[in-house]
Design an enzyme around this catalytic site. Structure first.
Site, PDB file in Angstrom:
ATOM      1  N   ASP A 170     -16.189  46.837 -22.253  1.00 54.05           N
ATOM      2  CA  ASP A 170     -16.522  45.430 -22.033  1.00 54.05           C
ATOM      3  C   ASP A 170     -16.995  44.706 -23.293  1.00 54.05           C
ATOM      4  O   ASP A 170     -17.197  43.510 -23.271  1.00 54.05           O
ATOM      5  CB  ASP A 170     -17.576  45.285 -20.929  1.00 54.05           C
ATOM      6  CG  ASP A 170     -18.953  45.748 -21.373  1.00 54.05           C
ATOM      7  OD1 ASP A 170     -19.043  46.529 -22.340  1.00 54.05           O
ATOM      8  OD2 ASP A 170     -19.946  45.336 -20.751  1.00 54.05           O
ATOM      9  N   TYR A 264     -20.210  46.088 -33.366  1.00 51.15           N
ATOM     10  CA  TYR A 264     -20.682  47.441 -33.654  1.00 51.15           C
ATOM     11  C   TYR A 264     -20.401  47.882 -35.089  1.00 51.15           C
ATOM     12  O   TYR A 264     -20.962  48.871 -35.551  1.00 51.15           O
ATOM     13  CB  TYR A 264     -20.058  48.440 -32.671  1.00 51.15           C
ATOM     14  CG  TYR A 264     -20.738  48.448 -31.321  1.00 51.15           C
ATOM     15  CD1 TYR A 264     -21.722  49.383 -31.024  1.00 51.15           C
ATOM     16  CD2 TYR A 264     -20.406  47.521 -30.345  1.00 51.15           C
ATOM     17  CE1 TYR A 264     -22.352  49.395 -29.788  1.00 51.15           C
ATOM     18  CE2 TYR A 264     -21.033  47.514 -29.118  1.00 51.15           C
ATOM     19  CZ  TYR A 264     -22.003  48.452 -28.840  1.00 51.15           C
ATOM     20  OH  TYR A 264     -22.628  48.444 -27.629  1.00 51.15           O
TER      21      TYR A 264
END
Length: 441
Positions: A170, A264
């Site tokens: 997600d 990330y």
């Protein structure tokens, strides 16, 4: 119209009530006849399940509901297994985050040593659930959004290559929602994206509207100044740790302004920054346990005590609509375009064909078709080769019970400064994960 049966694996998760509300909100797209919960922690699941039972009875009494710790009951007569499990729960996540920080290495749920530790715990449980599904409902599909998705996906490729499992995440969805907000669009569905990378390790190379207009210049202008921070007033509920991550994207973007990055990547490109801004005594796991964990279980107990879910404070997991998009695409052959984690197989021409990459795919009743990405730049290729090798070594270590392979995986991670530090972290992680990991020799 055909109606579908779903089992949510990870029935005791704090995300499960939001998933149930989301499924109810979209049941005109994915009509349901049955929802089941499955978890190996009966006590934890019971609190969430009893609250959801009341909620379903009041909002959708036509949908059968049950919960169980028995795999046969859970996986019999289901069309979709929606898997979001956390082996070791938040207590082990806390160790994943804090152990590396002892050595000035970042502690994070899916990145670096913490992600490797979590992956070593998750592989066996996911394989076990695939086997249950294939035994009791051989025509079902597993929609897996359990972390760490990259390592889990590599394990399923190696060990269950013919299984009907689709691995999905997600995080790009959440970022694309922010992009849509930056652009003033109503929804991310108005954008057609090109994206490539590994899970939690990728880049958008092209974003257009449905008429083909290039949206990248406007997005880049915003990201260069603010990262993915947008409308802070409207996002007051966003936790500080996430606000910092969205802001740091500005620096990640500067490393390659031809693309837009996944959040990330900050952990791999700026690990020293992350360590400096980490509290080794209070990590993200503590934040979640003290807030989300307490709140969701308090709401569940309140519903059970009152015997009604009227005015209940559970929040719909709007992010999770991608799960319905995926199930709907399979059930109704919609040919939806979504980012999936799949075996490369030449989709990225100049990259390992056996690596599990995250790219756009077209989804229908027979599964997915990969889109062609072509060649990728040297910078991304080099980073991806290093990280894909880490993921493959972790799976090798799990399969063979190999201390050496896992030491190599940690040594190769861009977040770890040396082989000696990798070995110290590994020895501590082995102690912490006794009973969860295979024994390493």
């Amino acid at each position: 119209m055909e109606k579908y049966s779903v089992v949510i694996a990870g029935g005791g998760s704090t995300f499960t009530p939001g998933i149930v509300l989301m499924l109810l909100n979209h049941r005109q797209r994915l009509p349901l006849r049955q929802i089941k919960f499955y978890d190996n922690d009966a006590e934890r699941q019971e609190t969430i399940a009893k609250a959801c039972e009341i909620l379903l009875r009041e909002k959708a009494p036509e949908i059968a509901f049950s919960y169980t710790t028995d795999p046969e009951k859970a996986f019999t007569d289901v069309d979709f297994v929606m898997a979001h499990i956390r082996v070791g729960k938040y207590a082990m996540r806390e160790k994943d985050e804090k152990i590396p920080l002892r050595y000035n290495v970042l502690g994070q749920e899916t990145c670096g040593p913490g992600g490797i530790a979590y992956g070593m715990r998750s592989i066996g449980a996911i394989l076990e659930m695939i086997d249950f599904m294939e035994k009791y409902s051989p025509n079902a599909w597993m929609l897996n959004y359990s972390n760490p998705a990259a390592i889990v996906a590599e394990a399923t490729r190696r060990l269950r290559p013919n299984s009907k499992i689709i691995n999905i995440c997600d995080m790009p969805v959440g970022i694309e929602e922010r992009m849509a907000e930056i652009l003033g669009l109503k929804s991310r569905q108005e954008m057609i994206v090109k994206y490539y990378g590994l899970n939690h390790f990728g880049w958008w190379s092209d974003i257009r509207d449905r008429k083909g207009h290039d949206l990248m210049p406007k997005l880049k202008e915003h990201v260069a100044k603010y990262g993915y921070v947008v409308n802070p007033e409207a996002h007051r509920e966003t936790e500080q740790s996430w606000n910092d991550t969205f802001a740091k994207v500005k620096d990640v973007y500067a490393v390659d302004p031809d693309t837009l990055p996944n959040t990330y990547l900050k952990y791999y490109l700026f690990p020293d920054y992350v360590v400096r801004h980490s509290d080794p005594t209070y990590t993200r796991a503590n934040e979640v346990m003290e807030h989300r964990e307490k709140n969701v279980f308090a709401i569940a107990r309140e519903i059970i005590e009152k015997g009604t879910a009227e005015h209940c404070r559970f929040e719909t997991d709007a992010h999770a609509t991608y799960i319905v998009d995926l199930a709907e695409a399979i059930a109704f052959n919609t040919k939806a375009r979504m980012l999936l984690i799949v075996e490369n197989g030449g989709a990225i021409e100049n990259f390992d064909p056996t690596a599990m990459v995250e790219i756009p795919c077209i989804i229908g009743s027979s599964g997915y078709e990969k889109t062609c990405i072509g060649q990728i730049p040297q910078f991304q290729k080099g980073l991806m080769e290093q990280q894909a090798a880490v993921e493959k070594l972790v799976v090798e270590a799990w399969i063979h019970g190999s201390y050496q392979k896992l030491w190599q995986a940690l040594t190769l991670s861009k977040t770890v400064p040396s082989a000696s530090v990798a070995r110290q972290i590994l020895d501590d992680l082995i102690d912490a994960n006794r009973g969860y990991w295979p024994e390493l020799k």
